[in-house]
Structures are given as C-alpha cells and as structure tokens.
Motif scaffolding. Structure first.
Motif, short mmCIF file in Angstrom:
data_model
loop_
_atom_site.label_atom_id
_atom_site.label_comp_id
_atom_site.label_asym_id
_atom_site.label_seq_id
_atom_site.Cartn_x
_atom_site.Cartn_y
_atom_site.Cartn_z
N ASN A 59 0.81 -1.21 0.00
CA ASN A 59 0.00 0.00 0.00
C ASN A 59 0.84 1.26 0.00
O ASN A 59 0.44 2.28 -0.56
CB ASN A 59 -0.97 0.00 1.18
CG ASN A 59 -2.12 -0.94 0.96
OD1 ASN A 59 -2.57 -1.13 -0.16
ND2 ASN A 59 -2.59 -1.56 2.02
N TRP A 110 3.43 1.81 -1.68
CA TRP A 110 3.92 2.10 -3.04
C TRP A 110 2.84 2.59 -3.99
O TRP A 110 3.12 2.91 -5.14
CB TRP A 110 4.66 0.88 -3.60
CG TRP A 110 5.91 0.67 -2.83
CD1 TRP A 110 6.16 -0.30 -1.91
CD2 TRP A 110 7.08 1.50 -2.86
NE1 TRP A 110 7.42 -0.13 -1.37
CE2 TRP A 110 8.00 0.97 -1.94
CE3 TRP A 110 7.43 2.65 -3.57
CZ2 TRP A 110 9.24 1.54 -1.71
CZ3 TRP A 110 8.67 3.21 -3.35
CH2 TRP A 110 9.56 2.66 -2.44
N ARG A 111 1.61 2.71 -3.51
CA ARG A 111 0.58 3.33 -4.35
C ARG A 111 0.90 4.81 -4.61
O ARG A 111 0.34 5.42 -5.50
CB ARG A 111 -0.80 3.15 -3.73
CG ARG A 111 -1.22 1.68 -3.79
CD ARG A 111 -2.64 1.49 -3.33
NE ARG A 111 -3.02 0.09 -3.37
CZ ARG A 111 -3.70 -0.47 -4.36
NH1 ARG A 111 -4.03 0.23 -5.42
NH2 ARG A 111 -4.02 -1.74 -4.31
N CYS A 112 1.85 5.35 -3.85
CA CYS A 112 2.31 6.72 -4.06
C CYS A 112 2.95 6.89 -5.44
O CYS A 112 3.05 8.01 -5.95
CB CYS A 112 3.31 7.11 -2.98
SG CYS A 112 4.82 6.11 -2.98
N ASN A 125 1.73 6.32 -8.15
CA ASN A 125 0.72 6.87 -9.05
C ASN A 125 0.97 8.35 -9.31
O ASN A 125 0.68 8.85 -10.39
CB ASN A 125 -0.67 6.66 -8.44
CG ASN A 125 -1.77 7.03 -9.39
OD1 ASN A 125 -1.68 6.81 -10.58
ND2 ASN A 125 -2.82 7.60 -8.84
N GLU A 142 1.00 -7.42 -8.54
CA GLU A 142 -0.05 -6.43 -8.32
C GLU A 142 -0.58 -5.89 -9.65
O GLU A 142 0.16 -5.30 -10.42
CB GLU A 142 0.48 -5.26 -7.48
CG GLU A 142 0.95 -5.68 -6.11
CD GLU A 142 -0.16 -6.26 -5.26
OE1 GLU A 142 -1.26 -5.66 -5.21
OE2 GLU A 142 0.06 -7.32 -4.64
N TRP A 178 -2.64 -3.34 -10.10
CA TRP A 178 -2.62 -1.88 -10.14
C TRP A 178 -1.25 -1.38 -10.60
O TRP A 178 -1.17 -0.38 -11.33
CB TRP A 178 -3.02 -1.27 -8.80
CG TRP A 178 -2.10 -1.59 -7.65
CD1 TRP A 178 -2.25 -2.60 -6.75
CD2 TRP A 178 -0.89 -0.92 -7.28
NE1 TRP A 178 -1.23 -2.60 -5.84
CE2 TRP A 178 -0.37 -1.57 -6.14
CE3 TRP A 178 -0.20 0.16 -7.80
CZ2 TRP A 178 0.80 -1.17 -5.51
CZ3 TRP A 178 0.98 0.56 -7.18
CH2 TRP A 178 1.47 -0.10 -6.05
N ALA A 179 -0.18 -2.06 -10.19
CA ALA A 179 1.17 -1.65 -10.60
C ALA A 179 1.36 -1.90 -12.10
O ALA A 179 1.97 -1.09 -12.80
CB ALA A 179 2.23 -2.40 -9.80
#
Length: 192
Positions: free
Chosen positions: A60, A62-64, A66, A91, A93-94
């Motif tokens: 979570n 590493w969602r930064c 974005n 992941e 999302w990645a």
C-alpha cells in the motif's frame, strides 16, 4: 550547496517517491551512479528501507508511485519505473500504472540497466508444462483440488481467468466458484 541541499531544494524537502518529509537522505540511482544530483533522489526512511530490503515490502505504501511516476526528474522516473516493474509481477494496479508510464529512450535504458540484476533474483511462476505465467493470464486446473477453508473442491478443467501472481513463485491467485483463492501453479495449465 552540497548534493543533499540541492535535492532538498529540488524536492521541496519531501521524499521524491512518496512525499513524506521525515528522515530524508540521498539515494544514488545506479547501476553506475556518478554521485551527481542528476543521478540521485531524496528518499524518506520508509522508501529507502523497503528498497534496500524488498522482503519488508508494504504494498500500500507504493501506491504513491501513481503520483511520483509523472515527475519531470529522470532519476525519479527511473526509481518509479523500477519499483512498478517489481510490483507488477504480483499487483494488477502496478501493471496498469506501468502500462501508462512513458520514458524517453535514454531514461528507459537507464531504468532497465538497473533491473537486470533484480530480475535474475526473482523466480518465475511456471505452469505444469513449464510455461511462464504472468499476471492477467488465464489457466485451467489440471487436478481436483480441495480448497481449504472454503468448503468446496476446485474441479479439474475449471478455467481461472485474470490470475494474479504471488510473492511465492509456486502460487497464483484467482477466482474459483466466485471465491478468491490461492492455487499451486504446478496444478495449472496456461490457456490460450
């Protein structure tokens, strides 16, 4: 001005990956950093420790990426690309962010040069025939498998679409009978 002060000025005293303002220090972006500002980023303690010890990865956090992947600073772009590439193995999302990211040829070469060492350490996820599995693939179950804790058996021949890879290369995640489960890749066959 020394390199730390220059990076603090460039980043407005914030981590160039996550935006945190605590425990900032210089991180040289290899593989062959010359110690210049252009080949360094300012990172917080959390980002640095997770990059240096990938076993302690907090997904979570590493969602930064974005936001930071859109930086105009090539060294930040390289770090965002490498981390997204690493995370995209497990992941979705990645993987989505990685597909949106555009790098100039020179920056992409720099980013890929640092990845070759990491990729050799990462084991591949293979199906029962030795075919490489990737996130988003579809597979077919080759043996009836009792799903512990879910109270059903995943039958041979069941299709599992849009799989996710796990940190353990012998496992995959997917939906069977509407339930998200972890399956052994050795009992899967990649579908075309």
């Amino acid at each position: 001005m020394n390199i730390q002060q220059t990076l603090e000025q460039r980043s407005s005293n914030q981590c160039e990956l996550c935006g945190s303002d605590s425990g900032l220090s210089v991180f040289e972006v290899g593989p062959q950093s010359d110690g210049s500002v252009e080949q360094a980023v300012l990172l917080c303690e959390t980002c640095r420790s997770q990059l240096e010890n990938p076993q302690s990865l907090d997904l979570n956090h590493w969602r930064c990426l974005n936001d930071s992947m859109w930086s105009q600073v090539p060294a930040v772009q390289v770090m965002a690309y490498r981390q997204l590439k690493h995370l995209s193995a497990t992941e979705n999302w990645a993987q989505d962010l990685l597909e949106m990211l555009y790098l100039e040829d020179e920056v992409k070469s720099w980013a890929d040069a640092g990845l070759s060492e990491q990729d050799e350490e990462t084991a591949a996820t293979l199906d029962c025939n030795g075919t490489l599995l990737q996130a988003g693939d579809s597979v077919t179950i080759t043996k009836d498998l009792v799903v512990k804790g879910a109270g059903f058996t995943a039958k041979r021949g069941t299709a599992v679409r849009n799989i996710s890879l796990c940190a353990n290369p012998e496992h995959i995640e997917g939906r069977v009978n509407g339930t998200r489960v972890v399956l052994l890749s050795c009992y899967m066959k990649k579908s075309n």
